[in-house]
Design an enzyme around this catalytic site. Structure first.
Site, PDB file in Angstrom:
ATOM      1  N   SER A   1       3.275  -4.527  -5.454  1.00 20.65           N
ATOM      2  CA  SER A   1       2.364  -5.184  -6.380  1.00 20.65           C
ATOM      3  C   SER A   1       1.850  -4.214  -7.429  1.00 20.65           C
ATOM      4  O   SER A   1       1.484  -3.084  -7.114  1.00 20.65           O
ATOM      5  CB  SER A   1       1.184  -5.756  -5.590  1.00 20.65           C
ATOM      6  OG  SER A   1       0.288  -6.403  -6.463  1.00 20.65           O
TER       7      SER A   1
ATOM      8  N   GLN B   1       0.826  -1.220   0.000  1.00 23.47           N
ATOM      9  CA  GLN B   1       0.000   0.000   0.000  1.00 23.47           C
ATOM     10  C   GLN B   1       0.857   1.266   0.000  1.00 23.47           C
ATOM     11  O   GLN B   1       0.340   2.366  -0.159  1.00 23.47           O
ATOM     12  CB  GLN B   1      -0.934   0.008   1.225  1.00 23.47           C
ATOM     13  CG  GLN B   1      -1.954  -1.113   1.232  1.00 23.47           C
ATOM     14  CD  GLN B   1      -3.057  -0.933   0.194  1.00 23.47           C
ATOM     15  OE1 GLN B   1      -3.229   0.132  -0.403  1.00 23.47           O
ATOM     16  NE2 GLN B   1      -3.806  -1.999  -0.038  1.00 23.47           N
TER      17      GLN B   1
ATOM     18  N   THR C   1       9.234 -18.564 -16.786  1.00 19.51           N
ATOM     19  CA  THR C   1       9.335 -17.569 -17.857  1.00 19.51           C
ATOM     20  C   THR C   1       8.711 -16.264 -17.397  1.00 19.51           C
ATOM     21  O   THR C   1       7.634 -16.251 -16.804  1.00 19.51           O
ATOM     22  CB  THR C   1       8.615 -18.092 -19.114  1.00 19.51           C
ATOM     23  OG1 THR C   1       9.256 -19.304 -19.508  1.00 19.51           O
ATOM     24  CG2 THR C   1       8.691 -17.080 -20.250  1.00 19.51           C
TER      25      THR C   1
ATOM     26  N   CYS D   1     -10.714  -8.829   1.973  1.00 20.33           N
ATOM     27  CA  CYS D   1     -10.424 -10.255   1.957  1.00 20.33           C
ATOM     28  C   CYS D   1     -11.271 -11.020   2.960  1.00 20.33           C
ATOM     29  O   CYS D   1     -11.399 -12.224   2.876  1.00 20.33           O
ATOM     30  CB  CYS D   1      -8.963 -10.505   2.267  1.00 20.33           C
ATOM     31  SG  CYS D   1      -7.895  -9.430   1.354  1.00 20.33           S
TER      32      CYS D   1
HETATM   33  C1  LIG Z   1      -3.263  -6.312  -1.794  1.00 15.86           C
HETATM   34  C2  LIG Z   1      -2.292  -6.617  -0.723  1.00 15.86           C
HETATM   35  C3  LIG Z   1      -1.558  -7.799  -0.734  1.00 15.86           C
HETATM   36  C4  LIG Z   1      -1.740  -8.861  -1.791  1.00 15.86           C
HETATM   37  O1  LIG Z   1      -1.185  -8.430  -3.000  1.00 15.86           O
HETATM   38  P1  LIG Z   1      -1.428  -9.234  -4.370  1.00 15.86           P
HETATM   39  O2  LIG Z   1      -0.527  -8.582  -5.333  1.00 15.86           O
HETATM   40  O3  LIG Z   1      -2.881  -9.054  -4.685  1.00 15.86           O
HETATM   41  O4  LIG Z   1      -1.086 -10.657  -4.121  1.00 15.86           O
HETATM   42  C5  LIG Z   1      -0.635  -8.004   0.271  1.00 15.86           C
HETATM   43  N1  LIG Z   1      -0.449  -7.088   1.241  1.00 15.86           N
HETATM   44  C6  LIG Z   1      -1.142  -5.943   1.289  1.00 15.86           C
HETATM   45  C7  LIG Z   1      -0.861  -4.971   2.377  1.00 15.86           C
HETATM   46  C8  LIG Z   1      -2.086  -5.658   0.309  1.00 15.86           C
HETATM   47  O5  LIG Z   1      -2.768  -4.521   0.370  1.00 15.86           O
END
Ligand SMILES: *Cc1c(COP(=O)(O)O)cnc(C)c1O
Length: 411
Positions: free
Chosen positions: A208, A188, A249, A335
């Site tokens: 991410s 985040q 890959t 979640c």
């Molecule tokens: C969304 C999130 C994840 C999971 O990330 P993905 O890329 O969807 O697997 C892990 N930690 C936090 C703090 C997140 O907000």
């Protein structure tokens, strides 16, 4: 003109920036080579694209490009960091009673908690720190939990449900003094706030694509190469890609998109952050000034600009969400909202079950407008007032009856 529904769930995922999609497109049908193909132009061009993306990610992180490992997202990055470090730095082999001590916190994301719980079953000793009411994990709290056998600390940079910011650089400094590996789930944080791996004392950092206006299914793990050079046992064995940390890959279009998203974030995050901070504060003020028995959860200042989590007494979160269907947001965590358990994050702050049940997470993003925020605040105020009209408990509360002292009849 407002278009509905209004998207205020950017902590769950962000839309892909059109500039990111544009950058990705040639890598599906034109530059489709495997970057591992060393003998022809198709491979070289794909490899060049991956190298460029690695530079873009590293520039945003304040790291060296060699320190960026591409993964499928933060869930994988967290698992690789935590399991990989625990196995590499264990004090005793599998089957022993105490293979080493790990410190994390109870209000981390499940993608950190669950690998830690699995390690616990496999013979590691794990301390799950309880946050104080403001939600912040301090360096002092981590220091108090450290032991001679501590091998790994994993503390997220900013919390996904309440947006609070932990003392990452200070925790990292403590870990470096004691030769303890420090991982942070920065999903985040990255792309929203400035990051510098030289001065932030982080050894392993997860990020991410889809949380920073990039594509889903791609992310990265920063792995420090100097002072100390961090080693990991890989989760996946195979072709030895990504310096052997992550075989398979490479997802070239995804990686190109992630790189572009990082580049845009680096250019725009300061301006975006200030704008979102103003909007978020307006949203909070607008709602809390017009409704009683309402609280913003988590520390008032030490938080991300774009996330707020508000509890409304005498209202049920799910009913409230139904009443404001034209606003897409979360009650509790994205979640866990499939179950009706109140959010474990809010519970860990000591927010009572009733208030934890009545909370909304609203998270703003790059294209959120003032009009959308104004509309949302009005919709929430209207809905809460309406739901409270139907609540006998709220009537009693208004009459000054202390509900905690009422003796309810049990049938
Ligand atoms: C969304 C999130 C994840 C999971 O990330 P993905 O890329 O969807 O697997 C892990 N930690 C936090 C703090 C997140 O907000």
């Amino acid at each position: 003109m407002l278009k509905f529904p209004i998207y205020l769930d950017h902590a769950a995922t962000t839309p892909c920036d059109p500039r990111v999609v544009e950058a990705m497109l040639p890598y599906f049908t034109q530059v489709y080579g495997n970057p591992g193909s060393r003998n022809h132009r198709f491979g070289w061009e794909a490899e060049e694209a991956v190298d460029r993306a690695r530079e873009q990610c590293a520039a945003l992180l304040g790291a060296d490009a060699k320190e960026v490992i591409f993964t499928s997202g933060s869930t994988e990055s967290n698992n690789l960091a935590i399991r990989g470090a625990a196995q590499m730095y264990e004090k005793a082999p599998a089957g022993s009673a105490n293979r080493g001590h790990i410190i994390t916190a109870v209000h981390e994301h499940k993608a950190v908690l669950d690998p830690c719980k699995r390690l616990q079953k496999e013979g590691f000793d794990v301390t799950f720190l309880e946050p104080p009411r403001d939600g912040i994990i301090t360096a002092e709290a981590v220091q108090a939990a450290m032991r001679p056998d501590t091998i790994l600390v994993s503390i997220m940079w900013a919390n996904n449900e309440i947006g609070t910011i932990n003392e990452v650089p200070r925790i990292g400094a403590l870990c470096h003094d004691r030769d303890i590996i420090f991982h942070t789930d920065a999903t985040q944080w990255v792309g929203k706030m400035p990051t510098n791996m030289e001065t932030d004392n982080v050894d392993l950092l997860s990020f991410s694509g889809h949380k920073l206006y990039g594509p889903k299914g791609v992310g990265g793990l920063y792995v420090r190469r100097r002072r100390p050079r961090v080693r990991l046992v890989p989760l996946v064995d195979g072709g030895g890609q990504e310096r052997g940390f992550r075989s398979g890959t490479l997802n070239v279009p995804g990686i190109v998109g992630l790189g572009k998203a990082c580049e845009i974030a680096q250019q725009e995050m300061e301006k975006d952050g200030q704008r979102l901070l103003t909007l978020r504060k307006k949203l909070e003020d607008s709602v809390t000034s017009r409704l009683d028995t309402t609280q913003v959860n988590g520390h008032a200042e030490k938080r991300l600009p774009h996330i707020t989590n508000i509890s409304f007494g005498f209202v049920e979160g799910e009913s409230l969400m139904m009443a404001i269907k034209e606003v897409a947001c979360s009650s509790g965590s994205a979640c866990t909202s499939a179950s009706l358990e109140p959010s474990y994050v809010l519970k860990s702050l000591g927010v009572g079950d009733d208030l934890a049940h009545s909370s909304l997470r609203l998270s703003l993003g790059r294209w959120t407008t003032q009009d959308q925020v104004d509309y949302t605040a009005d919709a929430i105020v209207k809905a809460v007032n309406k739901l409270r009209e139907l609540s006998p408990l709220y009537d009693m509360h208004k009459e000054g009856i202390d509900l905690s002292k009422v003796e309810w009849a049990h049938h």
